[in-house]
Design a protein around this motif. Structure first.
Motif, PDB file in Angstrom:
ATOM      1  N   ILE A 146      79.210   0.427  15.435  1.00  0.00           N
ATOM      2  CA  ILE A 146      80.079  -0.626  15.987  1.00  0.00           C
ATOM      3  C   ILE A 146      80.162  -0.452  17.497  1.00  0.00           C
ATOM      4  CG2 ILE A 146      82.389  -1.661  15.942  1.00  0.00           C
ATOM      5  CD1 ILE A 146      82.736  -0.325  13.146  1.00  0.00           C
ATOM      6  N   ALA A 147      80.358   0.794  17.929  1.00  0.00           N
ATOM      7  CA  ALA A 147      80.526   1.078  19.355  1.00  0.00           C
ATOM      8  C   ALA A 147      79.290   0.673  20.153  1.00  0.00           C
ATOM      9  CB  ALA A 147      80.816   2.563  19.562  1.00  0.00           C
ATOM     10  N   ASP A 148      78.098   0.826  19.536  1.00  0.00           N
ATOM     11  CA  ASP A 148      76.868   0.464  20.245  1.00  0.00           C
ATOM     12  C   ASP A 148      76.867  -1.003  20.664  1.00  0.00           C
ATOM     13  OD1 ASP A 148      75.743   2.931  20.192  1.00  0.00           O
ATOM     14  OD2 ASP A 148      74.513   2.588  18.414  1.00  0.00           O
TER      15      ASP A 148
ATOM     16  N   GLN B 296      90.826   2.053  18.294  1.00  0.00           N
ATOM     17  CA  GLN B 296      91.569   3.276  18.594  1.00  0.00           C
ATOM     18  C   GLN B 296      90.625   4.447  18.842  1.00  0.00           C
ATOM     19  OE1 GLN B 296      94.125   2.933  15.080  1.00  0.00           O
ATOM     20  NE2 GLN B 296      95.889   2.908  16.439  1.00  0.00           N
ATOM     21  N   LEU B 297      89.511   4.489  18.124  1.00  0.00           N
ATOM     22  CA  LEU B 297      88.576   5.597  18.339  1.00  0.00           C
ATOM     23  C   LEU B 297      87.886   5.516  19.684  1.00  0.00           C
ATOM     24  CD1 LEU B 297      86.542   6.231  15.070  1.00  0.00           C
ATOM     25  CD2 LEU B 297      88.668   7.264  15.843  1.00  0.00           C
ATOM     26  N   PHE B 298      87.557   4.306  20.103  1.00  0.00           N
ATOM     27  CA  PHE B 298      86.703   4.166  21.278  1.00  0.00           C
ATOM     28  C   PHE B 298      87.456   3.733  22.529  1.00  0.00           C
ATOM     29  CE2 PHE B 298      83.793   3.156  17.598  1.00  0.00           C
ATOM     30  CZ  PHE B 298      83.327   4.460  17.512  1.00  0.00           C
ATOM     31  N   SER B 299      88.757   3.750  22.494  1.00  0.00           N
ATOM     32  CA  SER B 299      89.553   3.437  23.681  1.00  0.00           C
ATOM     33  C   SER B 299      90.052   4.722  24.310  1.00  0.00           C
ATOM     34  CB  SER B 299      90.776   2.607  23.296  1.00  0.00           C
ATOM     35  OG  SER B 299      90.375   1.360  22.808  1.00  0.00           O
ATOM     36  N   THR B 300      90.291   4.646  25.601  1.00  0.00           N
ATOM     37  CA  THR B 300      90.886   5.803  26.265  1.00  0.00           C
ATOM     38  C   THR B 300      91.942   5.327  27.245  1.00  0.00           C
ATOM     39  OG1 THR B 300      89.138   5.712  27.937  1.00  0.00           O
ATOM     40  CG2 THR B 300      88.836   7.281  26.156  1.00  0.00           C
ATOM     41  N   VAL B 301      92.941   6.169  27.417  1.00  0.00           N
ATOM     42  CA  VAL B 301      93.841   6.013  28.564  1.00  0.00           C
ATOM     43  C   VAL B 301      93.419   7.090  29.539  1.00  0.00           C
ATOM     44  CG1 VAL B 301      96.201   6.220  29.382  1.00  0.00           C
ATOM     45  CG2 VAL B 301      95.721   5.008  27.254  1.00  0.00           C
ATOM     46  N   ASN B 302      93.077   6.671  30.737  1.00  0.00           N
ATOM     47  CA  ASN B 302      92.435   7.587  31.674  1.00  0.00           C
ATOM     48  C   ASN B 302      93.443   8.096  32.701  1.00  0.00           C
ATOM     49  OD1 ASN B 302      89.961   6.688  30.384  1.00  0.00           O
ATOM     50  ND2 ASN B 302      90.180   4.831  31.618  1.00  0.00           N
TER      51      ASN B 302
ATOM     52  N   ALA C   3      75.838  -0.920  -3.803  1.00  0.00           N
ATOM     53  CA  ALA C   3      75.897  -0.202  -2.521  1.00  0.00           C
ATOM     54  C   ALA C   3      76.248  -1.166  -1.390  1.00  0.00           C
ATOM     55  CB  ALA C   3      74.566   0.491  -2.246  1.00  0.00           C
ATOM     56  N   THR C   4      75.725  -2.373  -1.494  1.00  0.00           N
ATOM     57  CA  THR C   4      75.996  -3.373  -0.449  1.00  0.00           C
ATOM     58  C   THR C   4      77.480  -3.744  -0.438  1.00  0.00           C
ATOM     59  OG1 THR C   4      73.768  -4.243  -0.749  1.00  0.00           O
ATOM     60  CG2 THR C   4      75.332  -5.627   0.454  1.00  0.00           C
ATOM     61  N   ILE C   5      77.996  -3.958  -1.641  1.00  0.00           N
ATOM     62  CA  ILE C   5      79.428  -4.305  -1.729  1.00  0.00           C
ATOM     63  C   ILE C   5      80.288  -3.166  -1.170  1.00  0.00           C
ATOM     64  CG2 ILE C   5      81.310  -4.839  -3.321  1.00  0.00           C
ATOM     65  CD1 ILE C   5      79.123  -6.101  -5.158  1.00  0.00           C
ATOM     66  N   ASP C   6      79.919  -1.948  -1.515  1.00  0.00           N
ATOM     67  CA  ASP C   6      80.675  -0.790  -1.008  1.00  0.00           C
ATOM     68  C   ASP C   6      80.618  -0.709   0.524  1.00  0.00           C
ATOM     69  OD1 ASP C   6      81.285  -0.194  -3.579  1.00  0.00           O
ATOM     70  OD2 ASP C   6      79.904   1.514  -3.762  1.00  0.00           O
ATOM     71  N   ARG C   7      79.456  -1.044   1.041  1.00  0.00           N
ATOM     72  CA  ARG C   7      79.305  -0.968   2.498  1.00  0.00           C
ATOM     73  C   ARG C   7      80.180  -2.022   3.178  1.00  0.00           C
ATOM     74  NH1 ARG C   7      74.123   1.271   3.803  1.00  0.00           N
ATOM     75  NH2 ARG C   7      75.400   3.116   3.480  1.00  0.00           N
ATOM     76  N   VAL C   8      80.266  -3.186   2.571  1.00  0.00           N
ATOM     77  CA  VAL C   8      81.127  -4.231   3.151  1.00  0.00           C
ATOM     78  C   VAL C   8      82.575  -3.736   3.160  1.00  0.00           C
ATOM     79  CG1 VAL C   8      81.992  -6.588   2.918  1.00  0.00           C
ATOM     80  CG2 VAL C   8      79.579  -6.102   2.459  1.00  0.00           C
ATOM     81  N   VAL C   9      82.985  -3.144   2.069  1.00  0.00           N
ATOM     82  CA  VAL C   9      84.361  -2.640   2.009  1.00  0.00           C
ATOM     83  C   VAL C   9      84.579  -1.569   3.072  1.00  0.00           C
ATOM     84  CG1 VAL C   9      86.041  -1.397   0.589  1.00  0.00           C
ATOM     85  CG2 VAL C   9      84.621  -3.191  -0.427  1.00  0.00           C
ATOM     86  N   TYR C  10      83.570  -0.676   3.202  1.00  0.00           N
ATOM     87  CA  TYR C  10      83.685   0.396   4.191  1.00  0.00           C
ATOM     88  C   TYR C  10      83.888  -0.177   5.600  1.00  0.00           C
ATOM     89  CZ  TYR C  10      82.481   4.334   7.176  1.00  0.00           C
ATOM     90  OH  TYR C  10      82.509   5.294   8.146  1.00  0.00           O
ATOM     91  N   PHE C  11      83.039  -1.113   5.981  1.00  0.00           N
ATOM     92  CA  PHE C  11      83.135  -1.655   7.342  1.00  0.00           C
ATOM     93  C   PHE C  11      84.348  -2.567   7.517  1.00  0.00           C
ATOM     94  CE2 PHE C  11      78.904   0.042   8.071  1.00  0.00           C
ATOM     95  CZ  PHE C  11      78.991   0.425   9.402  1.00  0.00           C
ATOM     96  N   ALA C  12      84.732  -3.247   6.432  1.00  0.00           N
ATOM     97  CA  ALA C  12      85.928  -4.095   6.534  1.00  0.00           C
ATOM     98  C   ALA C  12      87.118  -3.256   6.990  1.00  0.00           C
ATOM     99  CB  ALA C  12      86.227  -4.746   5.195  1.00  0.00           C
ATOM    100  N   GLY C  13      87.141  -2.018   6.553  1.00  0.00           N
ATOM    101  CA  GLY C  13      88.239  -1.129   6.935  1.00  0.00           C
ATOM    102  C   GLY C  13      88.204  -0.685   8.387  1.00  0.00           C
ATOM    103  N   TRP C  14      87.072  -0.878   9.060  1.00  0.00           N
ATOM    104  CA  TRP C  14      86.986  -0.432  10.456  1.00  0.00           C
ATOM    105  C   TRP C  14      87.566  -1.437  11.454  1.00  0.00           C
ATOM    106  CZ3 TRP C  14      86.935   4.096  12.288  1.00  0.00           C
ATOM    107  CH2 TRP C  14      86.192   5.139  11.710  1.00  0.00           C
ATOM    108  N   THR C  15      87.738  -2.695  11.058  1.00  0.00           N
ATOM    109  CA  THR C  15      88.053  -3.715  12.078  1.00  0.00           C
ATOM    110  C   THR C  15      89.270  -3.351  12.905  1.00  0.00           C
ATOM    111  OG1 THR C  15      89.355  -4.954  10.490  1.00  0.00           O
ATOM    112  CG2 THR C  15      87.070  -5.678  10.813  1.00  0.00           C
ATOM    113  N   ASP C  16      90.274  -2.779  12.241  1.00  0.00           N
ATOM    114  CA  ASP C  16      91.493  -2.468  12.993  1.00  0.00           C
ATOM    115  C   ASP C  16      91.601  -0.970  13.298  1.00  0.00           C
ATOM    116  OD1 ASP C  16      91.850  -1.752  10.361  1.00  0.00           O
ATOM    117  OD2 ASP C  16      93.604  -3.033  10.021  1.00  0.00           O
ATOM    118  N   LYS C  17      90.473  -0.291  13.329  1.00  0.00           N
ATOM    119  CA  LYS C  17      90.510   1.150  13.628  1.00  0.00           C
ATOM    120  C   LYS C  17      89.568   1.585  14.737  1.00  0.00           C
ATOM    121  CE  LYS C  17      91.740   1.842   8.837  1.00  0.00           C
ATOM    122  NZ  LYS C  17      91.604   0.396   8.523  1.00  0.00           N
ATOM    123  N   TYR C  18      88.419   0.925  14.845  1.00  0.00           N
ATOM    124  CA  TYR C  18      87.433   1.427  15.805  1.00  0.00           C
ATOM    125  C   TYR C  18      87.958   1.371  17.243  1.00  0.00           C
ATOM    126  CZ  TYR C  18      86.253  -3.321  17.281  1.00  0.00           C
ATOM    127  OH  TYR C  18      86.327  -4.579  17.796  1.00  0.00           O
TER     128      TYR C  18
END
Lengths: 493, 305, 287
Positions: free
Chosen positions: C272-274, C126-132, C109-124
């Motif tokens: 991550i956003a926190d 985009q989720l948490f940015s805005t053009v206002n 489960a730990t290894i899977d979690r690392v893989v899961y979060f590794a995939g977020w580095t170049d995505k979060y």
């Protein structure tokens, strides 16, 4: 004071004499203020339990404008009960769409009564009518308008999070932008489905109480928005009230820390928008005339009573003399005086206490060896005033460079390299805002990304918009107000 | 202390950059100034004294020029204590007539020259035209720069051309028209202003009036700021003339506010600031009468020339 | 070879990319079944923590400055290496009292979690940015930026999964971390450190201390150069104390608590956003 000869400028411009503008006061004749204002609790103006009142003054004349209820623990308790009741009985039962309709109504009614609000804001707080009319009031309406539209779209703001209102929000706002801060606080809270107990600052309660009239006229269900007036003690009653679910505070870092401590160990959500000591950085390739205007807007807007004011000016050495000379000439054309005069650039200092604070800092600046230049504009006899002030010959270790003065006082330092100025700019416990002036695109992104601050203005300064998140890093606060980000402070997931 | 200009600066790097949005914000702020009562009357009269009453039409005639000169000397017969306009501005062919008509009035005659409005003519022809105007009695020459060369980046050409015309002017004052509507960007306006001043312009002027947009407040502000920097550097006071598009008193007063707060009160003088306009004079007069009588006025009561 | 003596492993802490003992020389014994000594574990002191903050601060800007793609690759590399050494993790968890099956489940489960979060580095971002869409003529955008140095107080159990799950959101977002491992089950934390050491995680980005919360919580929450504390434990009175202490420099305190650290809700980019600040930038749009 810095003498003319020390400015080393051969070719000075002449701003005195000749054509002077006659007074052009905004007429306050159609503004009706009551002699006495009660709390606004459960949809009604309500006598304070202990019967105590305090006076709110016009800082430009030192005359009393009205007596305002002094909130006790019992008043706060009544307001929180009303808010809880308003939440349980009405607000939480409304659809997002219906909440939106109420908030839109408030926005429109502020627009309809815009001039009246502007005049009262200037009377009570001392800010020039040009600003209250062109900035505070229209932006306040815009915040309500913006957040109204979110009320029925929250699911889209936070996908996969099932956002729910927090409950009752206790909100405490400062005296520098009374109506606008109320809008920043109330609009997102209501849109997210919360009810509100808000305390305006003791020196500037009147526009909030006018807003209470609008809330009444807009037929908001009782208890959804409540105003309790008073000073710090009243505020701390709100913060510590056990039935408050969320605390939102804008004000000094000192008080913010007290609040932070007080809510520790409770489940209250907290957002803080606190002090700042922003660096405004002018590179040698900047559009200098616009930079000078940005410096002026940065520090002299609202008498410098702005948490994000660009109070530390850093100018690259090659243009340092030019920028200083232009700034001094620009300062000469600023008009200090009657806040209600449409031509006034710098109004009255908000209170005698704040005047004393600023004067203490000016004295400190002199004692620390600062060279002080003040514009030669005439200043009224009565009321609280500070001429626009520039202090040179200072360094990072000076207290006037480190501490927030919250007045029209700008320190100026020079630098040679980008690395040097970034180090100095970030060398502060604050992190609210900053400014960068340069013509080179890649330099802009390099510098703005290095500044440790929540809002960075590049080639502009002191701009605000309801869609744009605002808030600080480090000791300048926790959380954001404005935009989509500002909603999350009022939701639980 | 006045710095002497020993060498020609590098115009590619001389001018500071201009941020358009910042300029527009500054203009908006000037426009919040509220000018009332005595200060309004002062401004109206001041503006009138700065008008270059202009007729630059293909269908101009000696009769029209004569009428214009008369209007210049007697803006409104019913009003006492009002200033004369600063100058009358005509095509070269009417300079002598205007000069004779205005004789003794103290009102200057200005003439456009250098193949106005396009500037497309051989250099020699342009200089001949300037000399002709001066010989005919023109006190002021309004030249146009070669925008084609400017937009090519041939700044040296503009410098040489202005310097040559200045020399041809002799004692006549030189106003350099940038035709800012064709320069398009404020950065270009700023650079053209700097080149003109370094080359010897006594005045810089926005427009011919033949291209839209003519004078605008942002363009004028950028030129005033260029004048300010030139003064800081050299101690020389260069004049400013927005031309075209300034039709009413309210707008004229807004220009004066810009002048006062950008350059100080020294520039509130017809020697250093002019309005190139034809219909402005009557609106100023109407407003002056309105200020005096309290009644709003009709153009039917003011002579159109 | 039956009589061969085991070569016992020395369990050190991991600070600034180096394996260290506590500066004080203090340790606490970890005992297994029947009270038999399993290992001596370093007892971190406030000075060890202070040094770790210095290393973490020193590493933060560079870590945040790496490309998101690169951070993702480095995190994925952690998973790869854990996969290769999963038997060791399982054996350690078993030594700490888990059954083989439990230990295997936790490790995977730990290894899977690392893989899961590794995939977020170049995505979060985009989720948490805005053009206002502001009213004035300005281009206005808001981006997440790392808060800086984050202290993670990992849960007692599950020791490996809890530690890694509470570190990852900080690291993904460009923060650097000083983590306090489970006091009762710290063995796998050291092996995790060895993985970090031999993967490409720069020294100082993740620092792992062992020791006791009561020795360290106060320093974690009062240190003026710490930007945030992730408190992933249950004890609310300690949380209260940490929140109060955090007032000194207004460090952000997050109580992260999952009843089930295996659940999908832990796979959550909002964590991550926190640990991000939002920076809003304005620039005029003109000619």
């Amino acid at each position: 004071m810095l003498k003319e000869t020390e400015l080393k400028r051969p070719n000075r411009l002449n701003f005195t004499g000749g054509w002077n503008y006659d007074p052009a006061p905004e007429s306050a004749s159609n503004v009706k203020l009551k002699e006495t204002y009660q709390h606004f609790i459960n949809g009604k103006f309500t006598e304070p339990e202990e019967g105590k009142y305090f006076a709110t003054l016009n800082p430009a004349t030192e005359e009393k404008l009205a007596d305002v209820a002094d909130g006790s623990a019992a008043d706060v308790d009544a307001a929180v009960k009303a808010a809880r009741n308003g939440y349980n009985k009405y607000w939480s039962k409304l659809s997002g769409r219906d909440r939106a309709r109420y908030i839109y109504r408030i926005a429109r009614m502020i627009q309809e009564r815009a001039r009246e609000f502007a005049i009262i804001e200037s009377l009570d707080g001392g800010k020039p009518i040009r600003e209250s009319r062109d900035v505070d009031v229209p932006l306040s309406a815009a915040y309500f308008f913006y957040y109204a539209g979110w009320a029925d779209k929250l699911e889209y703001a936070f996908p996969n999070r099932n956002p729910k209102p927090v409950g009752v929000a206790g909100q405490i706002i400062p005296w520098n932008f009374p109506l606008m801060m109320a809008a920043w606080k109330i609009a997102p809270a209501l849109a997210a489905g919360n009810t509100v107990v808000l305390k305006p600052a003791e020196t500037t309660p009147l526009t909030c109480l006018k807003l209470a009239e609008i809330i009444q006229e807009a037929d908001l269900p009782p208890g959804v928005v409540n105003f309790v007036t008073g000073a710090g003690a009243t505020g701390s009653e709100i913060v510590s009230h056990p039935d408050i679910d969320k605390v939102a505070f804008t004000g000094s870092t000192k008080v913010g820390k007290m609040i932070h401590k007080s809510v520790a160990g409770t489940n209250k959500k907290l957002t803080l928008e606190l002090g700042g000591k922003a660096a405004n950085i002018v590179m040698d390739d900047a559009p200098l005339d616009q930079a000078v205007e940005g410096i002026v807007n940065g520090i002299f807007f609202n008498q410098g009573h702005v948490c994000c004011a660009g109070s530390r000016l850093f100018v690259q050495e090659g243009v340092a003399d030019t920028v200083r000379d232009k700034l001094i000439d620009r300062m000469e054309s600023l008009i200090v005086g009657d806040p209600l005069d449409k031509n006034t650039d710098i109004g009255a200092i908000n209170s005698q206490k704040q005047l004393q604070t600023i004067n203490n800092y000016l004295e400190l600046g002199l004692n620390e060896g600062g060279e002080i230049y003040q514009s030669s504009c005439p200043i009224p006899d009565k009321g609280y005033w500070v001429a626009p002030t520039l202090i040179g010959n200072v360094s990072q270790s000076h207290r006037i460079v480190q501490e927030e003065i919250f007045g029209p006082v700008l320190t100026i330092q020079t630098f040679r390299t980008p690395a040097e100025v970034i180090e100095k700019a970030n060398n502060t416990p604050y992190g609210l805002s900053g400014g960068v002036w340069t013509d080179k695109g890649s330099k802009i992104f390099n510098l703005t990304s290095q500044l440790r601050a929540g809002v960075v203005w590049a080639n502009t300064y002191n701009k605000f918009d309801p869609t744009s998140p605002f808030g600080g890093y480090k000791e300048s606060g926790i959380g954001r107000e404005g935009g989509l980000h500002g909603l999350s402070a009022y939701l639980k997931f | 202390m006045t710095q002497t200009l020993n060498e020609i600066p590098d115009f590619k790097t001389l001018s500071p950059r201009v941020d358009q949005v910042g300029v527009e914000e500054r203009v908006a702020r000037f426009n919040t100034r509220s000018i009332k009562k005595d200060s309004k009357m002062y401004a109206l009269k001041l503006a009138l004294s700065m008008v270059d009453l202009t007729t630059l039409e293909g269908m101009d005639s000696p009769g029209k020029v004569r009428q214009l000169c008369y209007k210049a000397m007697h803006p409104h017969e019913k009003l006492e204590d009002i200033p004369k306009v600063a100058a009358v501005c005509v095509y070269p062919s009417f300079v002598r007539l205007a000069k004779e008509t205005l004789s003794g009035s103290g009102i200057n005659v200005a003439s456009v020259a250098t193949a106005f409005p396009s500037g497309w003519a051989p250099m020699k022809a342009k200089l001949d035209e300037v000399r002709y105007c001066v010989d005919e009695g023109a006190d002021e020459i309004d030249m146009v720069i070669s925008r084609g060369e400017f937009l090519k980046g041939n700044y040296g050409y503009i410098y040489d051309e202005v310097a040559a015309v200045k020399e041809a002017c002799g004692s006549a004052h030189l106003k350099v028209i940038l035709e800012t509507g064709e320069l398009q960007t404020l950065d270009n306006v700023r650079r053209a202003s700097d080149i003109s001043m370094y080359a010897g312009a006594d005045f810089i002027k926005t427009s011919t009036g033949k291209i839209s947009p003519a004078a605008t407040q942002p363009v004028t502000l950028v030129m005033l700021e260029a004048i300010r920097d030139f003064y800081y550097k050299t101690g020389k006071k260069i004049g400013m003339k927005p031309a075209g598009g300034i039709r009413d008193a309210k707008l004229a007063i807004r220009y004066l506010v810009m002048v006062k707060e950008t350059l100080g009160i020294d520039w509130l003088d017809p020697d250093l600031f002019r309005f190139g306009a034809s219909s402005l004079a009557n609106d100023l007069l109407m407003q002056i009468v309105k200020q005096q009588t309290g009644a709003y006025q009709s153009l039917d009561y003011f002579s159109k020339d | 070879m039956a009589d061969r003596l085991d070569i016992q492993k020395t369990y050190k802490m991991y600070v600034g990319g180096a394996f260290i003992r506590s500066e004080s020389g203090h340790y606490y014994p970890l005992t297994g079944k029947g009270g038999k000594l399993t290992a001596n574990i370093c007892l971190a002191t406030r000075k060890d923590f202070r040094d770790a903050v210095t290393k973490a601060r020193g590493a933060q800007e560079k870590w945040a400055g790496r490309s998101a793609y690169n951070r993702g690759q480095i995190l994925y590399r952690i998973a790869e290496m854990m996969e290769g050494r999963k038997d060791q993790f399982i054996a350690e968890l078993v030594r700490e009292g888990l059954t083989k099956k439990q230990a295997e489940k936790e490790t995977l489960a730990t290894i899977d979690r690392v893989v899961y979060f590794a995939g977020w580095t170049d995505k979060y971002t985009q989720l948490f940015s805005t053009v206002n869409p502001v009213q004035s003529s300005h281009f206005n955008f808001s981006l997440p930026e790392p808060m800086g140095v984050v202290v993670v107080m990992a849960p007692e159990k599950p020791s490996l999964l809890g530690l890694v799950s509470s570190i990852l959101p900080a690291i993904v977002g460009g923060n650097t971390v000083i983590a306090l491992a489970s006091t009762g089950a710290p063995l796998s934390a050291l092996t995790f450190s060895e993985i970090l050491h031999s993967s490409d995680v720069p020294g100082g980005v993740i620092n792992i201390l062992t020791g006791k919360t009561e020795d360290l919580a106060e320093h974690f929450s009062t240190h003026m150069d710490v930007n945030a504390v992730v408190y992933a434990r249950e004890d609310e009175s300690m949380l209260h104390q940490i929140q109060e202490n955090a007032t000194g420099n207004l460090k952000r305190v997050y109580h992260v608590w999952y009843k089930d650290w295996y659940s999908d809700e832990v796979d959550n980019p909002y964590a991550i956003a926190d640990l991000q600040e939002t920076k809003t930038t304005w620039h005029p749009v003109g000619i």
